[in-house]
Structures are given as structure tokens and as C-alpha cells.
Write an enzyme that holds these catalytic residues in place. Structure first.
Site, PDB file in Angstrom:
ATOM      1  N   CYS A 114     -52.334  17.574  38.351  1.00 58.73           N
ATOM      2  CA  CYS A 114     -52.579  17.360  39.983  1.00 58.73           C
ATOM      3  C   CYS A 114     -51.289  16.963  40.515  1.00 58.73           C
ATOM      4  CB  CYS A 114     -53.796  16.518  40.064  1.00 58.73           C
ATOM      5  SG  CYS A 114     -55.179  17.353  39.594  1.00 58.73           S
ATOM      6  N   HIS A 259     -53.370  14.859  47.434  1.00 57.27           N
ATOM      7  CA  HIS A 259     -54.032  15.841  46.570  1.00 57.27           C
ATOM      8  C   HIS A 259     -55.390  15.977  46.898  1.00 57.27           C
ATOM      9  CE1 HIS A 259     -55.405  18.087  43.197  1.00 57.27           C
ATOM     10  NE2 HIS A 259     -55.994  16.786  42.656  1.00 57.27           N
ATOM     11  N   ASN A 289     -60.524  22.108  44.868  1.00 56.37           N
ATOM     12  CA  ASN A 289     -59.400  21.383  44.188  1.00 56.37           C
ATOM     13  C   ASN A 289     -58.545  22.588  43.593  1.00 56.37           C
ATOM     14  OD1 ASN A 289     -57.481  19.997  42.443  1.00 56.37           O
ATOM     15  ND2 ASN A 289     -58.971  18.533  41.704  1.00 56.37           N
TER      16      ASN A 289
END
Length: 332
Positions: A114, A259, A289
């Protein structure tokens, strides 16, 4: 002084959009359940035979290079961030290099999940400031829909992730009023097993077995409460570290691009930082995501919408598997 700046942005998402209602066909879940826990409404899944991690990265890169006004021949180096490479080896960076008419330039793969895009920006920033390169292409691209088992036993993961790619051309500049100000990178490996995909791994003689599959150990695992707790702590730490390094406060931030892990995390961080809603950008509702691609996709959308103004202070921040966390402060 030589600095670096983001000169162009681009993104690509596969054409197939998957709604929460679509996922109801495969697992015990609901649109309300998913929205309440993550904020996600839709995500995009790749098309086999058309989309690959490297090809999606190439599509995003073409847009970024066009906006930066550079050709593939002018790119000096590639940094490719992904947790879902086309092959176990070689990395996707070299596959991107062959996809477009680049020179025989170096290609570095980043595996910090991430935080991959911010780690990639940091690498590009250092290469440029050292004088080694003038144009570095930083890419985040993921195909995750085929890592996930669309089942009730894996629903906590399966509903969260999507596929997509984003790219940035990072370019040398002598303009101190429009540049990357600083990057900050961290890790804490003792929590690695709280968020991981363990198998197939190299620690077993037989990397894959019927037992592993039956026990679901070939699927991603997340200790959700622990991840949430650490994320809402590390995000503000990383943001404040970047601000302190540049003698700024939260009031100097024009836009925070976190993020896109979970809307609840982003909201918790926003409240903890005391930021207005219009100063934090979220698009997880539409894409889920997309791991290393979330920040460049979000930046690309902001840029296309004209929401990044010259001189704006933009803060990028990420937290994820590893654990790793990172931030980047820049002036647009």
C-alpha cells in the site's frame, strides 16, 4: 539546486465494474454491510486476455507522459510498485519497459504494497536530486480480483479490493516553488503476519498443497482490528512528520490524499488531524482498495478535475502490510 516535481499523471481502470450487489451472488454479504464497513460501492475487475498488471501500467503511463509532454524515449528510469506482479519473476517493471518504446533503461520493482507508490516517489526524488536522472516514471498497478476467493469465508477481504493502475512522471526542476518537498518512509516488521498473503511461499518444501488450499492459507489474511488501530496512529504520525520537516502545520495543507484502504480509516485520520472534509480526497467508493495504485489514481482524478492549483501544498500518506507507512509533501 535540482529538485523533482510531478510533471504528469495518468490512470487506467478495467472496464468491468462490479457492484456490491454483484458480490451478493457469491457470498453472504449485502450492499449495506459493505458500505458500512468500508464505504465501498463499486470496484473494477480486470478482463483476462486484455488486462495485465504491466499493460494497465502502460496505459496509465501513456497518459502521464502525454500530460508531462515527454516521450517514452525521454524516460530515464522506471519504478514499478505492485503486490500482484504478472509473474513471480521477472518483475513487472521490465514488462512495462518492453510494452512501450522505452530505451534499455533500468526498471526497479517495489514491493511495499500500500505504500509502494510513495516509496517509488521517494526513489525517483533521490535519483533526480542526485543528478543521475531527469525523467523517472513511477507506476502503481494491481490485479487483485483473482487473488481473492469470492466466498463467505473470505468476504472480509474479497469486498475490499479492486484492480487499476496509476502513473506519474517525476521530472527534474530548478523551481523551488513547485516540487516534492520531502518523503518519509517507515516499517515495523514485527506485525508482518497481521496482514499478509503467506502461500505459496518459499518457507515450505511444497509451496502449494491440498491442505493449504482447504485451510484457506493461500488467501490473504488480515487482523482487521489491529490494522485499523495501527493505521489511525501511523497516518497522522507520517503526516505530521512531513509537516514538521518543512516547518508547516495542518493549516498549510490544501489537499490530503491518503491511501484508499477503508473510508472509515480516512475519516478517522481526518478527524484526528482536524482537517475539513474538502481537504481530504477519497475515491474508494468507486474503485475499492487498489493498493499501490490508489494514490496515483486519486491524484490523477484531482488533476483532471482542476482541483490541484499551482502552489498548493499536497500531502500524500499511506499505511499497509509490513507494516509500512510513508508520507510525501509536495508543492504543486
Amino acid at each position: 539546486m535540482t529538485y523533482s516535481r510531478i510533471a504528469g499523471l495518468g490512470f487506467y481502470v478495467p472496464e468491468t465494474m462490479v457492484t456490491n450487489h454483484d458480490l451478493e451472488k457469491y457470498m453472504d454479504t449485502s450492499d449495506e454491510w459493505i458500505r458500512e464497513r468500508s464505504g465501498i460501492e463499486t470496484r473494477h475487475f480486470f478482463t483476462e486476455g486484455k488486462d495485465t498488471v504491466s499493460k494497465m501500467g502502460a496505459r496509465a503511463s501513456e497518459v502521464a507522459m502525454e500530460k508531462a509532454g515527454v516521450t517514452p524515449e525521454e524516460i530515464d528510469f522506471i519504478v514499478f510498485a505492485t503486490l500482484s506482479p504478472d509473474y513471480n519473476f521477472p518483475g513487472s517493471g521490465v514488462l512495462l519497459q518492453r510494452e512501450l518504446p522505452f530505451r534499455n533503461i533500468g526498471a526497479l520493482d517495489v514491493r511495499t504494497q500500500c505504500t509502494g507508490f510513495i516509496y517509488g516517489l521517494s526513489v525517483a526524488d533521490q535519483f533526480i536530486k542526485s543528478g543521475m536522472y531527469k525523467n523517472v516514471l513511477v507506476v502503481g498497478s494491481e490485479i487483485q480480483s483473482n487473488i481473492l476467493e469470492k466466498s463467505t469465508r473470505n468476504r472480509d477481504f474479497a469486498v475490499l479490493f479492486g484492480d487499476g493502475a496509476g502513473a506519474a512522471v517525476v521530472q527534474a526542476t530548478d523551481n523551488e516553488d513547485s516540487r516534492i518537498l520531502s518523503t518519509h518512509l517507515h516499517s515495523e516488521g514485527k506485525y508482518a503476519e497481521d496482514l499478509l498473503l503467506e502461500h505459496p511461499g518459499s518457507n515450505l518444501k511444497n509451496r502449494m498443497s491440498t491442505k493449504i488450499i482447504e485451510e484457506g492459507k493461500h488467501l490473504p489474511y488480515m487482523k482487521g482490528s489491529a490494522v485499523f488501530k495501527h493505521a489511525v496512529t501511523r497516518f497522522p504520525e507520517a503526516i505530521n512528520e512531513a509537516l514538521d520537516a518543512n516547518n508547516m502545520t495542518k493549516d498549510d495543507i490544501d489537499m490530503l490524499v491518503p491511501h484508499q484502504a477503508n473510508l472509515r480509516i480516512s475519516e478517522a485520520v481526518r478527524r484526528k488531524m482536524g482537517l475539513d472534509e474538502d481537504k481530504v480526497y477519497n475515491n474508494i467508493q468507486r474503485y475499492g482498495n487498489t493498493t499501490a495504485a490508489t494514490i496515483p489514481i486519486a491524484l490523477s482524478e484531482l488533476d483532471e478535475a482542476g482541483r490541484l492549483k499551482k502552489g498548493d501544498v499536497i500531502c500524500l500518506a499511506a499505511f499497509g502490510s509490513g507494516f509500512t507507512w510513508a508520507s510525501c509533501l509536495l508543492k504543486w
